[in-house]
Write an enzyme that holds these catalytic residues in place. Sequence first.
Site, PDB file in Angstrom:
ATOM      1  N   CYS A  44       0.835  -1.209   0.000  1.00 28.52           N
ATOM      2  CA  CYS A  44       0.000   0.000   0.000  1.00 28.52           C
ATOM      3  C   CYS A  44       0.870   1.260   0.000  1.00 28.52           C
ATOM      4  CB  CYS A  44      -0.918   0.017   1.226  1.00 28.52           C
ATOM      5  SG  CYS A  44      -2.338  -1.093   1.133  1.00 28.52           S
ATOM      6  N   CYS A  78      -8.166  -2.437  -4.445  1.00 26.11           N
ATOM      7  CA  CYS A  78      -7.444  -3.210  -5.454  1.00 26.11           C
ATOM      8  C   CYS A  78      -8.072  -4.602  -5.568  1.00 26.11           C
ATOM      9  CB  CYS A  78      -5.986  -3.345  -5.046  1.00 26.11           C
ATOM     10  SG  CYS A  78      -5.094  -1.785  -5.045  1.00 26.11           S
ATOM     11  N   CYS A  91      -5.217   1.534   4.858  1.00 28.08           N
ATOM     12  CA  CYS A  91      -4.001   1.458   4.049  1.00 28.08           C
ATOM     13  C   CYS A  91      -3.048   2.592   4.376  1.00 28.08           C
ATOM     14  CB  CYS A  91      -4.352   1.475   2.569  1.00 28.08           C
ATOM     15  SG  CYS A  91      -5.316   2.896   2.088  1.00 28.08           S
TER      16      CYS A  91
HETATM   17  S1  SF4 Z   1      -4.803  -2.682  -1.514  1.00 20.26           S
HETATM   18 FE1  SF4 Z   1      -3.639  -4.634  -1.862  1.00 20.26          FE
HETATM   19  S2  SF4 Z   1      -2.815  -4.564  -3.962  1.00 20.26           S
HETATM   20 FE2  SF4 Z   1      -3.577  -2.494  -3.407  1.00 20.26          FE
HETATM   21  S3  SF4 Z   1      -1.780  -1.420  -2.724  1.00 20.26           S
HETATM   22 FE3  SF4 Z   1      -2.720  -2.279  -0.870  1.00 20.26          FE
HETATM   23  S4  SF4 Z   1      -1.852  -4.356  -0.588  1.00 20.26           S
HETATM   24 FE4  SF4 Z   1      -1.278  -3.646  -2.643  1.00 20.26          FE
END
Ligand code: SF4
Length: 260
Positions: free
Chosen positions: A122, A203, A231
């Site tokens: 993230c 995502c 995140c």
């Molecule tokens: S949501 Fe998942 S794929 Fe997207 S940046 Fe974060 S860890 Fe990576």
Amino acid sequence: MSAIDLYARATSGHAERVAHAVALLQSAASEHAGRIVLASSLGAEDMVLTDLIARHRLPIAIGTLETGKLHAQTLALAQRVEQHYGLTIELHRPQQESVVHFVRQHGDDAMYRSIELRKACCALRKLEPLQRMLAGRTAWVTGLRREQSDARGAVPFLEADEHGRTKLSPLADWSWNDVWHYIATHQVPYNPLHDEFMPSIGCEPCTRAIAVGEDFRSGRWWWERDDAKECGLHVGGAQASAVSALPRRATTKNAQGASA
Ligand code: SF4
């Protein structure tokens, strides 16, 4: 059954909440002219904000984090929004070298192996591009709502982020019904994944459908504990501070999209 069929009910006070959100956006757009951006995930809340910005011709830029891991439906929505409103969405991508290095070192599925690796993914796909999106800007707009999760239960309309920028969450007091009632009333484009029981879309590897009765964000990073499920884009409200020049509560009843 679509998300609109499920959720788009008029609720008491909807018109006042729309009017208040518009007043906040207008005031911030005026105060931060040319230096304010909507950080859009292209989720339902951000589509409402996009519509409000376009409908009221507010000088607020719209940016999204194109992490390289978004669903095809989300990318298609970005194009649809540009055509529908005749505006441009800034796409902020991660630095390719950092992504290649991370994937070589930890694999493409690193996010499932530990919270640390998930947060590192993230950080490079979202946090660093967000800082570029916000560079040179003094304010940003988010679609955060208090109802979304316990961690967001005290989101203020206005706060100062950790860099001293004004962070505006005009929909902080909106319900999920408010969001979908607005989308239905104004024919706002939205991500078809919402019709597949995904209220919160991030995502592709980190989003799944939820079951009836589950928390809004339970489909995000579903393998982690609840208290780890952010995140890092939205640091908690310790820095929250009122910005007195902006309206605290509008009461007009003739807001765009008012409904019973
Ligand atoms: S949501 Fe998942 S794929 Fe997207 S940046 Fe974060 S860890 Fe990576």
